[in-house]
Design a protein around this motif. Structure first.
Motif, PDB file in Angstrom:
ATOM      1  N   GLN A 111       5.170  -0.005  -8.505  1.00 39.48           N
ATOM      2  CA  GLN A 111       4.216  -0.937  -9.111  1.00 39.48           C
ATOM      3  C   GLN A 111       3.124  -1.307  -8.112  1.00 39.48           C
ATOM      4  OE1 GLN A 111       4.055  -1.790 -12.286  1.00 39.48           O
ATOM      5  NE2 GLN A 111       2.217  -2.965 -11.898  1.00 39.48           N
ATOM      6  N   GLN A 112       3.503  -1.542  -6.866  1.00 35.11           N
ATOM      7  CA  GLN A 112       2.516  -1.855  -5.835  1.00 35.11           C
ATOM      8  C   GLN A 112       1.575  -0.679  -5.603  1.00 35.11           C
ATOM      9  OE1 GLN A 112       4.852  -3.024  -2.455  1.00 35.11           O
ATOM     10  NE2 GLN A 112       5.250  -5.079  -3.234  1.00 35.11           N
ATOM     11  N   MET A 113       2.140   0.530  -5.574  1.00 39.57           N
ATOM     12  CA  MET A 113       1.306   1.726  -5.387  1.00 39.57           C
ATOM     13  C   MET A 113       0.343   1.887  -6.563  1.00 39.57           C
ATOM     14  SD  MET A 113       4.015   4.487  -3.811  1.00 39.57           S
ATOM     15  CE  MET A 113       2.859   5.829  -3.902  1.00 39.57           C
TER      16      MET A 113
ATOM     17  N   LYS B 238      13.885  -1.914  -5.840  1.00 39.07           N
ATOM     18  CA  LYS B 238      12.915  -1.747  -4.749  1.00 39.07           C
ATOM     19  C   LYS B 238      11.950  -0.593  -5.042  1.00 39.07           C
ATOM     20  CE  LYS B 238      14.239  -4.948  -1.880  1.00 39.07           C
ATOM     21  NZ  LYS B 238      13.387  -6.061  -1.540  1.00 39.07           N
TER      22      LYS B 238
ATOM     23  N   GLU C  61      -0.829  -0.489  -8.526  1.00 36.95           N
ATOM     24  CA  GLU C  61      -1.860  -1.524  -8.416  1.00 36.95           C
ATOM     25  C   GLU C  61      -2.886  -1.142  -7.350  1.00 36.95           C
ATOM     26  OE1 GLU C  61       0.295  -5.152  -7.742  1.00 36.95           O
ATOM     27  OE2 GLU C  61       1.123  -5.156  -9.774  1.00 36.95           O
ATOM     28  N   HIS C  62      -2.412  -0.652  -6.219  1.00 39.24           N
ATOM     29  CA  HIS C  62      -3.322  -0.214  -5.148  1.00 39.24           C
ATOM     30  C   HIS C  62      -4.197   0.941  -5.631  1.00 39.24           C
ATOM     31  CE1 HIS C  62      -4.864   0.619  -1.163  1.00 39.24           C
ATOM     32  NE2 HIS C  62      -4.491   1.894  -1.314  1.00 39.24           N
TER      33      HIS C  62
ATOM     34  N   GLU D 272       9.547  -1.672  -7.680  1.00 35.51           N
ATOM     35  CA  GLU D 272       8.577  -2.596  -7.083  1.00 35.51           C
ATOM     36  C   GLU D 272       7.550  -1.830  -6.246  1.00 35.51           C
ATOM     37  OE1 GLU D 272       8.771  -5.969  -3.615  1.00 35.51           O
ATOM     38  OE2 GLU D 272      10.352  -6.023  -5.135  1.00 35.51           O
ATOM     39  N   ALA D 273       8.025  -0.877  -5.446  1.00 35.41           N
ATOM     40  CA  ALA D 273       7.110  -0.084  -4.611  1.00 35.41           C
ATOM     41  C   ALA D 273       6.164   0.741  -5.483  1.00 35.41           C
ATOM     42  CB  ALA D 273       7.902   0.831  -3.678  1.00 35.41           C
TER      43      ALA D 273
END
Length: 131
Positions: free
Chosen positions: A71-73, A65, A75-76, A68-69
């Motif tokens: 990676q999302q940060m 998790k 990308e953002h 994943e978080a």
């Protein structure tokens, strides 16, 4: 209570027999307690193994998790960088155009200043000649 008769072999056998029975019963009780203690230790160890498996599973899911978080940060963050870069590019283009205009105006002002200086000289000469 068993009577002990030192003179009769029956009394001696009876006392020895009673002692053997008591010893066997005590030994059996000790064995039973020991077996139960071992079972409890095994149960505790099984519980610890289960706890370790649960903790390992939780750790794996948590790492998953968090990864994943992150990676999302990331990308953002890159999207925001891209948006900011595009906005900065527009602003830099506008700034470049304003600076070009300023350079042209400075050149025109310099030319106008030179023209006025020439005109003033011409007027000064004309004033000297007319006086």
């Amino acid at each position: 209570m068993v009577e002990r008769d030192h003179d009769s072999s029956f009394g001696k056998f009876s006392t020895a027999s009673m002692n053997n029975t008591q010893e066997h019963h005590m030994s059996s009780s000790i064995d039973n307690i020991s077996r139960r203690a071992q079972e409890l230790v095994e149960k505790i160890n099984d519980g610890r193994t289960g706890d370790q498996k649960a903790l390992d599973s939780f750790h794996e899911k948590l790492v998953e998790k968090v990864t994943e978080a992150c990676q999302q940060m990331k990308e953002h963050m890159y999207r925001v960088y891209e948006e900011n870069s595009n906005e900065m590019q527009v602003k830099l283009q506008e700034l470049s155009e304003v600076l070009d205009s300023c350079t042209k105006l400075c050149n025109e002002l310099r030319e106008a200043n030179q023209a006025l200086a020439g005109l003033r000289e011409g007027l000064a000469i004309a004033m000297k000649e007319s006086s």
